[in-house]
Write a protein that holds these residues in place. Structure first.
Motif, PDB file in Angstrom:
ATOM      1  N   GLN A  19       4.990  -7.786   1.522  1.00 39.06           N
ATOM      2  CA  GLN A  19       4.016  -7.394   2.331  1.00 39.06           C
ATOM      3  C   GLN A  19       4.266  -7.768   3.816  1.00 39.06           C
ATOM      4  N   PHE A 459       0.659   1.337   4.956  1.00 38.22           N
ATOM      5  CA  PHE A 459       1.748   0.837   4.005  1.00 38.22           C
ATOM      6  C   PHE A 459       0.911  -0.197   2.958  1.00 38.22           C
ATOM      7  N   TRP A 463       0.946   0.229  -0.859  1.00 34.02           N
ATOM      8  CA  TRP A 463       1.440  -0.832  -1.708  1.00 34.02           C
ATOM      9  C   TRP A 463       0.154  -1.250  -2.589  1.00 34.02           C
TER      10      TRP A 463
END
Length: 763
Positions: A19, A459, A463
């Motif tokens: 990440q 994101f 995720w």
């Protein structure tokens, strides 16, 4: 690598490394866009939307210094259709100056053609054809000619007053130069060898030479729409040939301010922190200087000599930002003098039929003349919306700061906290940007920063959804066969709190085995044995998982389970004891069913023990399992093995009895099992405290008395009490076991140092 490990702990790097890498990539993309190394039409459009939103949020008050004389429907209705004759315009200019004493008047109108509306050419034709033989008619016509020369009358009116005429520039190949241009504000000779980044035009449509020569100045009125057709900026100067020419707004406000000269001013080498040669090569324009009194006025511009239009509102007569008056009311002197006195006047139109409506960020039908008014207001106020040279630094600071902060924080936050932090970050960007826009008049692009915040949030949300979902699925696959479905669901809500990694915990372990299973397997065929063992294992497993136990493994006919991992259970010992008692009840029901089928009887033994154990994923590269290990586990296994020695179905250690006080226990012995030197007390749980009847409690009390007599080597008293207990419960093997021990100890006394411990040398 060493520096990274110092900054970011290895465990966090492994957990959030992917990440963080994506966040760094998104931040890099934002920085490349800011530095114009890459482009994006989507980001450009969002930036335009953000800029327009800031402009629309402004609500300017009426500016009384600028008045628009409107060639509106009312004026056209009373005066006549447009274009009006030049004598009417001459009258309009005269009234504005003589009656209303305006400081300057700018015409958002072009006059490239002569005015033939007086009909003098028709009179000349008639004189030649019909009255050619009357010389006095021709002489009289020549005498009254000036009365029909409306252009001359308009020119005379312009020459005596502070008027500015509008004109157009063009780069269209089909256009030809027409009319006359005014004098340029300055030429390239005034630049001292430096260059200006200005829009260049090759063609023009100017005014009649007679009119332009009479007017004090002229200004171009070219619209400057962006690619989407919206006008957000207007140039103050453009280049034609060697000259730089003023816009209508600039020329009109210059005249009102009494400035006669426009001078380009460049940053000095000291201001740029460069040497003289580099500063000259850089050629950064500081602004345009007007020779106003008592001190010069500096007007800053963008590098293309344009200015962002600081729209004060929606525009038009109903907008309330500028006073509109009908041209016919000026002509007929219907207005109070103080409405126009000492003000700047722009002559234009809001009539839809005359097509001078433009698209602005605030209105799709914005009067073109009011765009010039906004430029004039900005110059009078000294307020300029500008994109400063340091806007790159501000944007990069936004991007790097947000990328670093959110990139590190969001992966570790829960969804609600992630939403809150992202909204706070976006709000901080918007608030600081609005402060710079409204208070400092800096136009700093904000779309890259906001998109970066949104991209990082989305994101991490994706995720969290996709990869955490995979973790949840992995949790199900890892623990689904060990624990109950409701426990798996509970674990899936917070998968990060659970792992297969080894750790030491206090747990309670259970071992269960079928007595005489070898004999049972010999007495049944394969199918019957399979069903026998399946029914038994299913019942035991359901009891274990039904009370939040973790099913470890099947070892043939044996079952191993534990409580307290992976889900922590403060009452793991109590749950284990309750489960074991229920397993005995289930085994009794199965035994009755099996006997009815003609199958061998089912008898089980269960051992429980509580203590610190190592729990986790253990095994080899070929096969691994989530299990427990340690001395406490081994003792649990030994307790299961010796249940048959005491004729009981369940045995627990001292630690389990202490950890699960809500049950009635019968102490059986102190034993030293194989592999351990220290003796441990062992107990048989009889039932929950409230479920054991008084008769059983009395029997247990009498038994504990007998056990104390045995340990005190009071053989006769112990034997008498044990015989009494055996008469009451002849099926209880425990009493028979101790009667045999008493007889043996009487024959072979253990001696004074005897500790009352029974040692088992086998498992």
């Amino acid at each position: 690598m060493k520096l990274t490990r110092l900054i970011l702990p290895g465990r966090l790097s492994r957990k959030y490394g992917a990440q963080w890498a994506v966040a760094a990539g998104l931040t890099l993309l934002a920085c490349l866009y800011i530095k114009e190394e890459i482009g994006s039409r989507i980001v450009d459009r969002l930036e335009v939307f953000a800029y327009d939103s800031r402009i629309r949020a402004q609500h300017g008050e009426l500016d009384p210094r600028v008045v628009i004389v409107d060639i509106d429907e009312k004026s056209i209705g009373e005066v006549g259709r447009w274009p009006w004759s030049r004598d009417v315009l001459a009258d309009l200019v005269g009234k504005l100056d003589d009656k209303y004493h305006v400081s300057s008047v700018g015409f958002d109108v072009t006059f490239p053609e002569p005015d033939n509306s007086a009909g003098f050419a028709t009179l000349q034709t008639i004189a030649q054809r019909e009255f050619g033989d009357i010389p006095r008619f021709a002489q009289r016509l020549d005498k009254i000619r000036p009365q029909f020369d409306f252009d001359a009358r308009f020119a005379q009116a312009l020459a005596e007053r502070p008027a500015v005429l509008g004109y157009f520039f063009s780069n269209e190949e089909r256009d030809v130069n027409k009319g006359m241009l005014p004098r340029p504000a300055f030429t390239t000779a005034a630049l001292g060898g430096q260059d200006l980044d200005a829009q260049e035009y090759r063609k023009y449509t100017g005014n009649l030479p007679l009119l332009q020569q009479s007017a004090r100045a002229g200004g171009f009125i070219n619209p400057w729409p962006d690619d989407d057709g919206i006008i957000r900026r207007l140039p103050l100067l453009v280049r034609h040939g060697d000259g730089y020419y003023e816009s209508l707004a600039f020329s009109t406000v210059r005249m009102a301010l009494g400035a006669s000269r426009v001078k380009p001013v460049f940053y000095t080498a000291e201001e740029l922190h460069l040497d003289a040669a580099s500063a000259r090569a850089y050629g950064a324009l500081k602004g345009l200087e007007l020779n106003t009194k008592p001190r010069p006025m500096m007007i800053p511009l963008d590098r293309d000599l344009s200015m962002l239009v600081n729209y004060r509102g929606t525009g038009g007569p109903a907008g309330g930002q500028y006073r509109y008056v009908s041209a016919v009311d000026v002509l007929k002197e219907r207005l109070p003098v103080d409405v126009l006195a000492d003000n700047i006047v722009l002559v234009g139109t809001t009539s839809a039929g005359l097509k001078d409506l433009r698209v602005s960020p605030t209105n799709v039908d914005y009067p073109g003349v009011e765009m010039h008014a906004n430029i004039i207001s900005s110059i009078l106020d000294g307020v300029y919306k500008q994109q400063p040279d340091f806007h790159y630094a501000v944007q990069l600071a936004y991007a790097v700061g947000l990328g670093l902060a959110l990139g590190l924080l969001l992966p570790a936050l829960a969804p609600l906290a992630s939403i809150a932090v992202s909204l706070a970050a976006g709000g901080a960007v918007i608030a600081s940007n609005l402060y710079m826009f409204e208070t400092l008049d800096y136009v700093i692009p904000v779309a890259p920063a906001l998109l970066l915040v949104a991209a990082l949030f989305l994101f991490n949300l994706a995720w969290g959804y996709l990869f955490e979902f995979r973790k949840s699925r992995a949790m199900v696959s890892l623990f689904g066969e060990y624990v109950a479905p409701e426990l798996v669901a509970e674990m899936a809500e917070s998968p990060a709190s659970y792992s297969m990694e080894g750790e030491t915990r206090e747990l309670t372990v259970l071992f269960c085995d079928v007595r005489g299973f070898t004999t049972i397997s010999e007495g049944l065929d394969a199918n019957a044995l399979r069903e026998y063992i399946n029914l038994y294992l299913t019942a035991m497993s359901e009891d274990i998982r039904g009370n939040r136990g973790t099913l470890d493994k099947y070892i043939g006919d044996a079952v191993m389970a534990f409580w307290g991992a992976p889900v922590r259970l403060p009452d793991h010992a109590s749950r284990a004891v309750a489960t074991a008692l229920k397993m005995l009840e289930s085994a009794a029901r199965l035994d009755a069913d099996f006997r009815a089928r003609g199958w061998p009887a089912l008898n089980i033994g269960i051992g429980l023990n509580t203590g610190e154990m190592r729990v986790g994923d253990m095994g080899s590269r070929i096969r691994r399992a989530y299990t427990v290990m340690g001395d406490a586990v081994n003792l649990g296994s030994r307790l299961e093995g010796i249940t048959k020695e005491y004729g009981v179905g369940l045995l627990v250690g001292e630690a389990t009895r202490l950890a699960a006080p809500g049950f009635v226990y019968r102490e059986l012995d102190r034993v030293r099992v194989k592999g351990k030197n220290e003796p441990v007390p062992i107990y048989e749980p009889v039932g929950r405290s409230g479920d054991v009847n008084e008769t059983m409690q009395a029997e247990i009390g009498r038994w504990h008395e007998a056990l104390a007599m045995v340990r005190a080597q009071q053989w006769d008293a112990a034997e008498g009490l044990l015989q009494e207990l055996l008469r009451q419960a002849p099926e209880r093997r425990l009493y028979q076991l101790y009667l045999g021990r008493v007889r043996r100890y009487r024959e072979q006394p253990p001696g004074e140092g005897w500790d009352g411990v029974t040692t088992f040398d086998t498992k």
